[in-house]
Design an enzyme around this catalytic site. Structure first.
Site, PDB file in Angstrom:
ATOM      1  N   GLU A 250       0.886  -1.172   0.000  1.00  0.00           N
ATOM      2  CA  GLU A 250       0.000   0.000   0.000  1.00  0.00           C
ATOM      3  C   GLU A 250       0.916   1.212   0.000  1.00  0.00           C
ATOM      4  OE1 GLU A 250      -3.300   0.192  -0.003  1.00  0.00           O
ATOM      5  OE2 GLU A 250      -3.721  -1.928   0.152  1.00  0.00           O
ATOM      6  N   CYS A 284      -2.394   9.589   2.097  1.00  0.00           N
ATOM      7  CA  CYS A 284      -2.044   8.857   0.882  1.00  0.00           C
ATOM      8  C   CYS A 284      -3.080   9.095  -0.210  1.00  0.00           C
ATOM      9  CB  CYS A 284      -1.911   7.366   1.175  1.00  0.00           C
ATOM     10  SG  CYS A 284      -3.315   6.675   2.061  1.00  0.00           S
TER      11      CYS A 284
HETATM   12  P1  NDP Z   1       7.878   5.408   4.856  1.00  0.00           P
HETATM   13  O1  NDP Z   1       7.939   4.685   3.566  1.00  0.00           O
HETATM   14  O2  NDP Z   1       8.954   6.356   5.191  1.00  0.00           O
HETATM   15  O3  NDP Z   1       7.790   4.370   6.078  1.00  0.00           O
HETATM   16  C1  NDP Z   1       6.783   3.390   6.164  1.00  0.00           C
HETATM   17  C2  NDP Z   1       7.207   2.334   7.171  1.00  0.00           C
HETATM   18  O4  NDP Z   1       8.301   1.599   6.641  1.00  0.00           O
HETATM   19  C3  NDP Z   1       7.694   2.910   8.502  1.00  0.00           C
HETATM   20  O5  NDP Z   1       7.290   2.076   9.551  1.00  0.00           O
HETATM   21  C4  NDP Z   1       9.184   2.879   8.323  1.00  0.00           C
HETATM   22  O6  NDP Z   1       9.874   2.865   9.535  1.00  0.00           O
HETATM   23  C5  NDP Z   1       9.359   1.569   7.597  1.00  0.00           C
HETATM   24  N1  NDP Z   1      10.629   1.419   6.909  1.00  0.00           N
HETATM   25  C6  NDP Z   1      11.507   2.374   6.513  1.00  0.00           C
HETATM   26  N2  NDP Z   1      12.553   1.808   5.861  1.00  0.00           N
HETATM   27  C7  NDP Z   1      12.338   0.470   5.859  1.00  0.00           C
HETATM   28  C8  NDP Z   1      13.050  -0.648   5.325  1.00  0.00           C
HETATM   29  N3  NDP Z   1      14.200  -0.513   4.667  1.00  0.00           N
HETATM   30  N4  NDP Z   1      12.517  -1.886   5.490  1.00  0.00           N
HETATM   31  C9  NDP Z   1      11.331  -2.052   6.132  1.00  0.00           C
HETATM   32  N5  NDP Z   1      10.617  -1.023   6.656  1.00  0.00           N
HETATM   33  C10 NDP Z   1      11.115   0.225   6.523  1.00  0.00           C
HETATM   34  O7  NDP Z   1       6.441   6.103   4.849  1.00  0.00           O
HETATM   35  P2  NDP Z   1       5.851   7.125   5.888  1.00  0.00           P
HETATM   36  O8  NDP Z   1       5.820   6.514   7.247  1.00  0.00           O
HETATM   37  O9  NDP Z   1       6.544   8.432   5.724  1.00  0.00           O
HETATM   38  O10 NDP Z   1       4.330   7.250   5.407  1.00  0.00           O
HETATM   39  C11 NDP Z   1       3.943   8.095   4.392  1.00  0.00           C
HETATM   40  C12 NDP Z   1       3.827   7.362   3.068  1.00  0.00           C
HETATM   41  O11 NDP Z   1       2.903   6.296   3.220  1.00  0.00           O
HETATM   42  C13 NDP Z   1       3.276   8.218   1.961  1.00  0.00           C
HETATM   43  O12 NDP Z   1       3.979   7.960   0.778  1.00  0.00           O
HETATM   44  C14 NDP Z   1       1.832   7.759   1.839  1.00  0.00           C
HETATM   45  O13 NDP Z   1       1.276   7.989   0.572  1.00  0.00           O
HETATM   46  C15 NDP Z   1       1.951   6.315   2.156  1.00  0.00           C
HETATM   47  N6  NDP Z   1       0.674   5.760   2.616  1.00  0.00           N
HETATM   48  C16 NDP Z   1      -0.006   4.914   1.798  1.00  0.00           C
HETATM   49  C17 NDP Z   1      -1.273   4.446   2.170  1.00  0.00           C
HETATM   50  C18 NDP Z   1      -2.063   3.517   1.297  1.00  0.00           C
HETATM   51  O14 NDP Z   1      -3.095   3.022   1.743  1.00  0.00           O
HETATM   52  N7  NDP Z   1      -1.643   3.240   0.075  1.00  0.00           N
HETATM   53  C19 NDP Z   1      -1.875   4.849   3.446  1.00  0.00           C
HETATM   54  C20 NDP Z   1      -1.060   5.728   4.229  1.00  0.00           C
HETATM   55  C21 NDP Z   1       0.184   6.160   3.819  1.00  0.00           C
HETATM   56  P3  NDP Z   1      10.452   4.237  10.142  1.00  0.00           P
HETATM   57  O15 NDP Z   1       9.344   5.235  10.157  1.00  0.00           O
HETATM   58  O16 NDP Z   1      10.851   3.826  11.493  1.00  0.00           O
HETATM   59  O17 NDP Z   1      11.575   4.648   9.236  1.00  0.00           O
END
Ligand code: NDP
Length: 505
Positions: A250, A284
């Protein structure tokens, strides 16, 4: 570990293997509001091992018992929602009333998942074919065992629960890695689950940064449910590829709102404002681009700017909170400055509207279609509004994006026809993101917005694998899969194949 003055031991991975901790700050004030362990690969492996055992117990409960426990969890979350909303506000800044609305929406989906899991995933008899008439056939959907859920901070309850609720209802244990910006929300949800289901650690939370998430991807869980940015999604897929762990993606979006000439302009302007500015634009499925039929462009724009003047970002009772991630401010600034440099008209806000961690509502017109503000995810309370000659042009521009998460169409006569031509995981006509809030409808994206679905029957099947079973009822007169198959049987099969498949129409 101390969390908001309480000791948390049972739901987050216990006794972390290092003493490393990270602080969580209130984005509005910068004050430290929590401190959490950075769980290592060793901690993640231990949590997954506990989850495997818990998952066996949870799966054996069956659908009805699980539903009863999920209902208890729902009641716990409902009773504690003021507390939960306060943590959401502290950690990522959204207004309290928006936090409570988010919780309400998540509860709807949790209820639906618990009530419908058996109907969707339970064993069903299916028909055999003429050539296999002697077989009784059954299909059922079995849990993976342990599902790893990686969640974002922007909707720290609604989005992870979209995976967690459905994974649990399908019979899996869950290890949840919340965003490093919202670990307290994750820990609170797991604590509430442990109160409702004290017998076994069916839901555990691990905290840390990307490295902790990456360790979860490599931990051998049955599936990863990822919600986050497209860039991180690609890294998650690469890590999961090493162990062929299936993934639900997602990811990000650049959703558009389309306004046709006969649209209810008051409703469209209201939806555009909420869709673009609520949650400080960090949604998102948020509206980031608007395409308006030339006949109503000026009137729509006037209405939108008038409405937007009444909404402000700030502390306290302001309708828009801070930008959660400090680094996102650089993205927003870059998009706005680039748009202005390339000739955009600033109708409200603009680059100067970035004040510390807050961004005031910003509306831009005449932004080139290849500008970053139109192409990339901005994730701020900003809207670009463009004039289009007709709905063909609107649809072409909407579909030109690399993303395809959602879209909104405002039109009286042709709403359905316009929606049908939009390439995205969902479209809401004459309402903003209605499709994401309805429990029976799947939610997800296409192209760089990801694949797989949360919510609805597809969301349940996402966290289970199809298992087919046959039972031979009697020996077939046409014994096919044996070396004793005779020439007569071959001849009969050959004739049957001609009859069954040889005629078109
Ligand atoms: P990120 O991609 O920065 O992070 C998402 C999650 O992935 C966090 O828990 C993060 O941890 C973790 N993460 C980061 N690096 C890694 C890795 N290498 N391996 C595994 N996990 C990792 O997104 P955001 O938290 O900034 O959220 C915003 C984004 O999410 C936007 O692009 C938005 O559009 C999308 N989104 C999509 C939705 C949908 O339904 N399609 C719904 C809501 C949001 P940490 O934060 O600790 O780095």
């Amino acid at each position: 570990m101390v969390l908001y003055g309480r000791l948390v031991t049972s739901t987050t991975a216990e006794s972390p293997s290092t003493q490393l901790r990270f602080d969580v700050r209130d984005p509005a004030t910068g004050a430290v509001v929590g401190r959490y362990p950075v769980h290592t690969e060793v901690d993640v492996a231990a949590a997954v091992a506990r989850a495997r055992e818990a998952g066996t117990w949870w799966a054996a409960l069956g659908f009805a018992e699980r539903a009863r426990r999920l209902d208890r969890w729902r009641a716990e979350v409902t009773r504690g929602r003021d507390d939960l909303a306060r943590i959401m506000r502290q950690e990522m800044g959204k207004p309290l009333s928006d936090a409570k609305l988010e919780i309400a929406m998540a509860l709807e989906h949790l209820k639906w998942a618990a009530r419908n899991a058996e109907r969707v995933l339970g064993p069903k008899s299916v028909h055999a074919s003429l050539l296999t008439i002697n077989q009784s056939c059954r299909v059922e959907y079995r849990p993976y065992g342990v599902v790893g859920v990686i969640g974002p901070w922007n909707y720290p309850v609604f989005t992870p629960l979209g995976s967690i609720s459905f994974a649990l209802a399908a019979g899996n244990a869950v290890v949840f890695k919340p965003s490093e910006y919202t670990p307290g929300v994750g820990a609170w949800l797991a604590e509430a689950f442990a109160r409702a289901v004290p017998e076994s650690p069916v839901v555990q939370v691990i905290t840390g940064d990307g490295a902790t998430g990456a360790a979860l991807c490599r931990s051998g869980v049955g599936k990863i449910g990822f919600t986050g940015s497209t860039a991180t999604g690609k890294r998650v897929m690469a890590a999961c590829a090493e162990t062929l762990t299936p993934v639900l993606m997602e990811c990000g979006g650049k959703d558009a709102l389309v306004v046709d000439a006969d649209a209810d302009l008051a409703a469209a302007a209201d939806a555009a404002l909420w869709g673009g500015m609520s949650n400080a634009g960090q949604t998102c499925l948020g509206v980031e681009r608007i395409y308006v039929h030339t006949d109503v462009y000026d009137e729509f724009l006037g209405r939108l700017v008038d409405l937007a003047r009444e909404v402000h970002a700030g502390r306290g009772a302001a309708k828009i909170g801070p930008i959660t991630m400090p680094k996102q401010l650089d993205v927003i600034r870059r998009h706005l400055e680039d748009a202005v440099l390339r000739g955009a008209r600033v109708l409200l806000g603009g680059p100067d509207a970035i004040e510390g961690q807050f961004v005031q509502p910003t509306i831009l017109a005449d932004v080139p279609e290849d500008a970053a503000a139109v192409v990339e995810e901005t994730f701020g309370p900003t809207l670009t509004v463009a004039r289009v000659a007709d709905m063909d042009e609107a649809v072409a521009r909407v579909n030109a994006s690399v993303y395809g998460l959602g879209a909104t169409v405002f039109a009286r006569r042709d709403g359905r026809a316009i929606a049908d031509r939009i390439e995205s995981g969902g479209v809401s006509i004459n309402a903003f993101v209605a499709h994401a809030t309805i429990p029976t409808l799947p939610l997800g994206g296409v192209r760089e917005s990801g694949f797989g679905r949360v919510h609805g029957p597809d969301g349940l099947r996402e966290f289970a694998y199809a298992k087919s079973t046959t039972r031979q009822l009697f020996s077939s007169p046409l014994a096919l899969t044996t070396f004793t198959r005779s020439a007569r049987v071959d001849a009969v099969v050959d004739r049957l194949v001609s009859v069954l498949h040889g005629r078109s129409g």
